[in-house]
Write an enzyme that holds these catalytic residues in place. Sequence first.
Site, PDB file in Angstrom:
ATOM      1  CD  GLU A 243     -10.713  -1.738  -8.722  1.00 29.42           C
ATOM      2  OE1 GLU A 243     -11.895  -1.426  -8.393  1.00 29.42           O
ATOM      3  OE2 GLU A 243      -9.735  -1.569  -7.975  1.00 29.42           O
TER       4      GLU A 243
ATOM      5  CB  THR B  62      -1.771  -1.194  -9.368  1.00 31.64           C
ATOM      6  OG1 THR B  62      -3.034  -1.867  -9.405  1.00 31.64           O
ATOM      7  CG2 THR B  62      -1.328  -1.011  -7.914  1.00 31.64           C
TER       8      THR B  62
ATOM      9  CD  GLU C 184      -3.076  -0.989   0.216  1.00 33.59           C
ATOM     10  OE1 GLU C 184      -3.105  -0.003  -0.554  1.00 33.59           O
ATOM     11  OE2 GLU C 184      -3.931  -1.897   0.178  1.00 33.59           O
TER      12      GLU C 184
ATOM     13  CG  ASP D 270      -5.641  -7.203  -7.769  1.00 31.73           C
ATOM     14  OD1 ASP D 270      -4.580  -7.404  -7.153  1.00 31.73           O
ATOM     15  OD2 ASP D 270      -6.577  -6.537  -7.296  1.00 31.73           O
TER      16      ASP D 270
ATOM     17  NE  ARG E 214      -3.722   2.759  -0.885  1.00 31.37           N
ATOM     18  CZ  ARG E 214      -5.023   2.653  -0.625  1.00 31.37           C
ATOM     19  NH1 ARG E 214      -5.738   3.707  -0.319  1.00 31.37           N
ATOM     20  NH2 ARG E 214      -5.616   1.475  -0.647  1.00 31.37           N
TER      21      ARG E 214
HETATM   22  C1  DMJ Z   1      -6.265   0.433  -5.227  1.00 29.29           C
HETATM   23  O1  DMJ Z   1      -5.504   0.689  -4.099  1.00 29.29           O
HETATM   24  C2  DMJ Z   1      -5.424  -0.217  -6.303  1.00 29.29           C
HETATM   25  O2  DMJ Z   1      -6.081  -0.108  -7.531  1.00 29.29           O
HETATM   26  C3  DMJ Z   1      -5.158  -1.664  -6.006  1.00 29.29           C
HETATM   27  O3  DMJ Z   1      -4.453  -2.293  -7.058  1.00 29.29           O
HETATM   28  C4  DMJ Z   1      -6.442  -2.402  -5.768  1.00 29.29           C
HETATM   29  N1  DMJ Z   1      -7.329  -1.767  -4.842  1.00 29.29           N
HETATM   30  C5  DMJ Z   1      -7.493  -0.327  -4.836  1.00 29.29           C
HETATM   31  C6  DMJ Z   1      -8.707   0.190  -5.556  1.00 29.29           C
HETATM   32  O4  DMJ Z   1      -9.828  -0.562  -5.518  1.00 29.29           O
END
Ligand code: DMJ
Length: 424
Positions: free
Chosen positions: A318, A404, A51, A184, A55
């Site tokens: 998503e 992501t 995370e 994912d 982020r």
């Molecule tokens: C985000 O923090 C990122 O996209 C992660 O890969 C998956 N979950 C959240 C959004 O839903």
Amino acid sequence: SCISGNIQGATIVDALDTLYIMEMKEEFKEAKEWVEKNLDFNVNAEISVFEVNIRFVGGLLSAYYLSGEEVFRKKAVELGEKLLPAFNTPTGIPWALLNIKSGIGRNWPWASGGSSILAEFGTLHLEFVHLSHLSGNPVFAEKVMNIRKVLNRLDKPEGLYPNYLNPSSGQWGQHHVSIGGLGDSFYEYLLKAWLMSDKTDEEGKKMYYDAVQAIETHLIRKSSGGLTYIAEWKGGLLEHKMGHLTCFAGGMFALGADGAPNDKTGHHIELGAEIARTCHESYDRTSMKLGPEAFRFDGGVEAIATRQNEKYYILRPEVIETYMYMWRLTHDPKYRQWGWEAVEALEKHCRVDGGYSGIRDVYNNHESHDDVQQSFFLSETLKYLYLLFSEDDLLPFEHWVFNTEAHPLPVLHKDDGNKEENQK
Ligand code: DMJ
């Protein structure tokens, strides 16, 4: 215990590039000043390596590449260095959790037999390659290349990657496979590593297309009503459930279509389009026109949540992300229509005094707000909506890949002597 907290400022750092792209100059300046004065990594905190990487490191890197402001580069590298002790395991597969003061790592207590999580240790690659690029220190890139080496030495059941890998033994945990939660972004980063390398990273490319082949054979199914979905695999048995998180894969398949082997370009675009349609159905079949956390294809239902604890919507990006990729790659106007339906639903059901809130049950007629605005709402959901309605030359795919968390990182072009000349 003596853990005092967390790294503060996730929403500010996650939103920096969105503010910049939307030309909200005053707000960007204010956020930059906050970062200069207050963003502090010298805290006694146990953090999630994944995370914090997607982020904070991702957010700072993008803010640097977009604005050229040195403070963001400096903070990104400083934070990257703080994360390095997570790789001190027998295999070099990092811990999920790290105390950034003591440097002591561990794994989530719930994860199969002390395992690290595929979507966590597999979602460091893009950021760490850029950290080496910007710092001149190869250690970051070495750490993530070693993760691939460990993965490539292992046998994969049916060519699939289990979600759990033990960092001490180097062996898989439970054979659960998912293109949603826990799996994912590992797949996403294989493709994007290849794209970000200006298509020189042949190893990433091969791992991606081989994985997609196995996913198609073993996980992708069509409902009797004609909806294509991606199931979950548990030791060879399918659970006919698709998470909201899994909906990102429509965009991924379309983004990867161009490089698909054996004349499969059209097929990968089509797969992306079908996933987009299924995920749109998951929104359309609710009363609020916002999708549930997970939806099922069994017991006579299609694209509908059946369990009370899967009916929430927490401002996730998503589905909109997939609309944005499909729009850019096909220019079929339905993707903008579907995106606009989401805008109207967000305004109607999620807008509250202080911002936007998640919803506890999207099938209910009146909203019960969870009173949380996730930081990814600003970094991803709003950014992808903005890009969906912008021209293709804003952050063009030839020059940028999105991490992501939707933080854009520049493609490292082969002939880049000095690289961060403006590619906006
Ligand atoms: C985000 O923090 C990122 O996209 C992660 O890969 C998956 N979950 C959240 C959004 O839903």
